[in-house]
Write a protein that holds these residues in place. Structure first.
Motif, PDB file in Angstrom:
ATOM      1  N   LEU A 117       0.809  -1.217   0.000  1.00 58.18           N
ATOM      2  CA  LEU A 117       0.000   0.000   0.000  1.00 58.18           C
ATOM      3  C   LEU A 117       0.843   1.268   0.000  1.00 58.18           C
ATOM      4  O   LEU A 117       0.479   2.270  -0.615  1.00 58.18           O
ATOM      5  CB  LEU A 117      -0.926  -0.001   1.227  1.00 58.18           C
ATOM      6  N   TYR A 118       1.972   1.224   0.720  1.00 58.49           N
ATOM      7  CA  TYR A 118       2.785   2.441   0.901  1.00 58.49           C
ATOM      8  C   TYR A 118       4.271   2.145   0.635  1.00 58.49           C
ATOM      9  O   TYR A 118       5.104   2.272   1.523  1.00 58.49           O
ATOM     10  CB  TYR A 118       2.622   2.974   2.331  1.00 58.49           C
ATOM     11  N   PRO A 119       4.618   1.721  -0.571  1.00 65.00           N
ATOM     12  CA  PRO A 119       6.005   1.311  -0.856  1.00 65.00           C
ATOM     13  C   PRO A 119       7.036   2.420  -0.712  1.00 65.00           C
ATOM     14  O   PRO A 119       8.217   2.137  -0.504  1.00 65.00           O
ATOM     15  CB  PRO A 119       5.921   0.813  -2.306  1.00 65.00           C
ATOM     16  N   ALA A 124       8.589   2.554   5.185  1.00 60.20           N
ATOM     17  CA  ALA A 124       8.661   1.369   4.325  1.00 60.20           C
ATOM     18  C   ALA A 124       9.922   0.552   4.598  1.00 60.20           C
ATOM     19  O   ALA A 124       9.881  -0.681   4.618  1.00 60.20           O
ATOM     20  CB  ALA A 124       8.606   1.784   2.855  1.00 60.20           C
ATOM     21  N   ALA A 125      11.038   1.220   4.829  1.00 57.98           N
ATOM     22  CA  ALA A 125      12.287   0.507   5.118  1.00 57.98           C
ATOM     23  C   ALA A 125      12.145  -0.323   6.386  1.00 57.98           C
ATOM     24  O   ALA A 125      12.623  -1.462   6.462  1.00 57.98           O
ATOM     25  CB  ALA A 125      13.441   1.492   5.255  1.00 57.98           C
ATOM     26  N   TYR A 126      11.487   0.260   7.382  1.00 57.41           N
ATOM     27  CA  TYR A 126      11.289  -0.459   8.643  1.00 57.41           C
ATOM     28  C   TYR A 126      10.374  -1.666   8.446  1.00 57.41           C
ATOM     29  O   TYR A 126      10.637  -2.744   8.992  1.00 57.41           O
ATOM     30  CB  TYR A 126      10.703   0.481   9.693  1.00 57.41           C
ATOM     31  N   ALA A 127       9.328  -1.501   7.661  1.00 59.62           N
ATOM     32  CA  ALA A 127       8.423  -2.620   7.381  1.00 59.62           C
ATOM     33  C   ALA A 127       9.174  -3.754   6.684  1.00 59.62           C
ATOM     34  O   ALA A 127       9.005  -4.938   7.018  1.00 59.62           O
ATOM     35  CB  ALA A 127       7.253  -2.143   6.528  1.00 59.62           C
ATOM     36  N   GLN A 128      10.019  -3.405   5.717  1.00 57.70           N
ATOM     37  CA  GLN A 128      10.811  -4.421   5.022  1.00 57.70           C
ATOM     38  C   GLN A 128      11.795  -5.091   5.971  1.00 57.70           C
ATOM     39  O   GLN A 128      12.034  -6.304   5.901  1.00 57.70           O
ATOM     40  CB  GLN A 128      11.560  -3.786   3.852  1.00 57.70           C
ATOM     41  N   ALA A 154      16.577 -12.673   0.854  1.00 58.57           N
ATOM     42  CA  ALA A 154      15.824 -11.863  -0.112  1.00 58.57           C
ATOM     43  C   ALA A 154      15.280 -10.597   0.542  1.00 58.57           C
ATOM     44  O   ALA A 154      15.340  -9.504  -0.038  1.00 58.57           O
ATOM     45  CB  ALA A 154      14.686 -12.682  -0.706  1.00 58.57           C
ATOM     46  N   ALA A 155      14.768 -10.719   1.770  1.00 56.72           N
ATOM     47  CA  ALA A 155      14.177  -9.565   2.456  1.00 56.72           C
ATOM     48  C   ALA A 155      15.236  -8.541   2.841  1.00 56.72           C
ATOM     49  O   ALA A 155      15.047  -7.332   2.651  1.00 56.72           O
ATOM     50  CB  ALA A 155      13.423 -10.036   3.698  1.00 56.72           C
ATOM     51  N   GLU A 161      19.222  -2.731  -0.897  1.00 58.03           N
ATOM     52  CA  GLU A 161      19.199  -2.185  -2.255  1.00 58.03           C
ATOM     53  C   GLU A 161      18.141  -1.108  -2.456  1.00 58.03           C
ATOM     54  O   GLU A 161      18.377  -0.142  -3.193  1.00 58.03           O
ATOM     55  CB  GLU A 161      18.978  -3.329  -3.259  1.00 58.03           C
ATOM     56  N   ARG A 162      16.989  -1.274  -1.825  1.00 58.23           N
ATOM     57  CA  ARG A 162      15.901  -0.329  -2.048  1.00 58.23           C
ATOM     58  C   ARG A 162      15.959   0.873  -1.103  1.00 58.23           C
ATOM     59  O   ARG A 162      15.499   1.955  -1.441  1.00 58.23           O
ATOM     60  CB  ARG A 162      14.564  -1.038  -1.897  1.00 58.23           C
ATOM     61  N   TYR A 163      16.517   0.653   0.085  1.00 58.63           N
ATOM     62  CA  TYR A 163      16.575   1.737   1.073  1.00 58.63           C
ATOM     63  C   TYR A 163      18.008   1.891   1.578  1.00 58.63           C
ATOM     64  O   TYR A 163      18.289   1.701   2.764  1.00 58.63           O
ATOM     65  CB  TYR A 163      15.623   1.432   2.233  1.00 58.63           C
ATOM     66  N   PRO A 164      18.942   2.208   0.700  1.00 61.30           N
ATOM     67  CA  PRO A 164      20.366   2.220   1.054  1.00 61.30           C
ATOM     68  C   PRO A 164      20.746   3.243   2.119  1.00 61.30           C
ATOM     69  O   PRO A 164      21.804   3.107   2.747  1.00 61.30           O
ATOM     70  CB  PRO A 164      21.054   2.533  -0.279  1.00 61.30           C
ATOM     71  N   ASP A 165      19.924   4.256   2.313  1.00 62.80           N
ATOM     72  CA  ASP A 165      20.242   5.290   3.300  1.00 62.80           C
ATOM     73  C   ASP A 165      19.525   5.074   4.635  1.00 62.80           C
ATOM     74  O   ASP A 165      19.624   5.920   5.536  1.00 62.80           O
ATOM     75  CB  ASP A 165      19.862   6.675   2.753  1.00 62.80           C
TER      76      ASP A 165
END
Length: 289
Positions: A117-119, A124-128, A154-155, A161-165
């Motif tokens: 819902l909120y990528p 989002a980084a915390y959810a991942q 994978a997670a 990769e998606r939230y490098p900062d």
């Protein structure tokens, strides 16, 4: 003929009796509703609470260590005030509470729903990260199925990769290394099983997979030594010598290297790297290179 006052009195009494009977019926009906498993009056009453009140109650429950009640409050926000700002926040907190209670499937499902819902949201980084942690906590000992390790990898890779900062990258990297080591350890276990049965080709394939796919794990040192043994047993002396040379270059003080060197000497051989071998190419990516 009946006196009119009597008639009036009886009429009023009759109406009062009807009113009482009617109230009793209402009371009985309400009691029936309360006992009906499909209708919960208390839940209905709570639904009128504002989203911020429910959310803050959930936070207070968390701080008090009342995780089950906190989870209920956060779920109530999501159900009663869907797509609100507080519902968005509550979804993340619900995933965290489930994780803390070792309800890993629920944590993964809630966090994954949030991400769908909120990528691009700030949480989002915390959810991942919660998804990764939930799989990580389910990693079994190396002798058992390692699907949780693969899913954790994978997670956490997604976090990196998606939230490098994000602030979760460093810990994700550490846990990623551990999960990869588990997968490599599983391959080593299978390889040793084949080697004990003298199925050397199958064993060598497992050890090769460790060297090529998991070069930065603790398992590589033994994998190279086992390659020396299996290639030696198959009469592939050049490959055995190359494996020993790469092992010695990366782990010169290793007991595995000492044992490999000793094994080669029984045939008058010594470590010698064949630059055309896959082992030489893979050796460039090893930890000690």
């Amino acid at each position: 003929m009946m006196d009119s006052s009597v008639k009036g009195g009886r009429g009023r009494a009759f109406r009062v009796a009807l009113l009482v009977a009617g109230m009793a019926g209402v009371t009985s009906a309400l009691g029936g509703c309360q006992s009906d498993p499909d209708i919960d009056i208390s839940n209905y009453a709570r639904s009128i609470e504002p989203a911020d009140v429910l959310y803050n109650q959930g936070l207070a429950n968390m701080e008090a260590g009342q995780l089950t009640e906190a989870g209920r409050k956060f779920e109530a926000v999501d159900k009663q005030h869907p797509y609100s700002e507080y519902a968005r926040r509550a979804m993340v907190m619900s995933a965290f509470v489930n994780y803390r209670q070792a309800r890993y499937s629920e944590a993964i499902n809630t966090a994954s729903r949030y991400l769908s819902l909120y990528p691009n949201d700030e949480d989002a980084a915390y959810a991942q990260y919660i998804v990764g942690l939930s799989y990580f906590r389910q990693i079994p000992e190396v002798t058992r199925d390692q699907r949780s390790s693969a899913r954790a990898i994978a997670a956490f890779t997604e976090v990196i990769e998606r939230y490098p900062d994000s602030e979760y990258v460093e810990d994700s990297q550490a846990k990623l290394r551990y999960a990869r080591d588990q997968l490599a350890g599983k391959e080593m276990q299978v390889g040793r099983y084949y080697q004990e049965r003298k199925e050397y080709v199958a064993a060598a394939n497992r050890y090769r997979l460790v060297v090529e796919q998991y070069p930065n794990t603790r398992q590589v040192e033994e994998a190279l030594a086992r390659l020396v043994e299996t290639y030696y047993a198959m009469g592939l002396e050049s490959e055995a010598q190359t494996a020993a040379a790469v092992l010695g270059h990366n782990y010169p003080d290793s007991q595995w290297y000492a044992d490999s060197y000793k094994l080669l000497k029984t045939r008058g051989l010594e470590p010698r790297e064949n630059k055309g071998s896959w082992i030489s190419r893979a050796g460039a990516a090893l930890v000690g290179s």
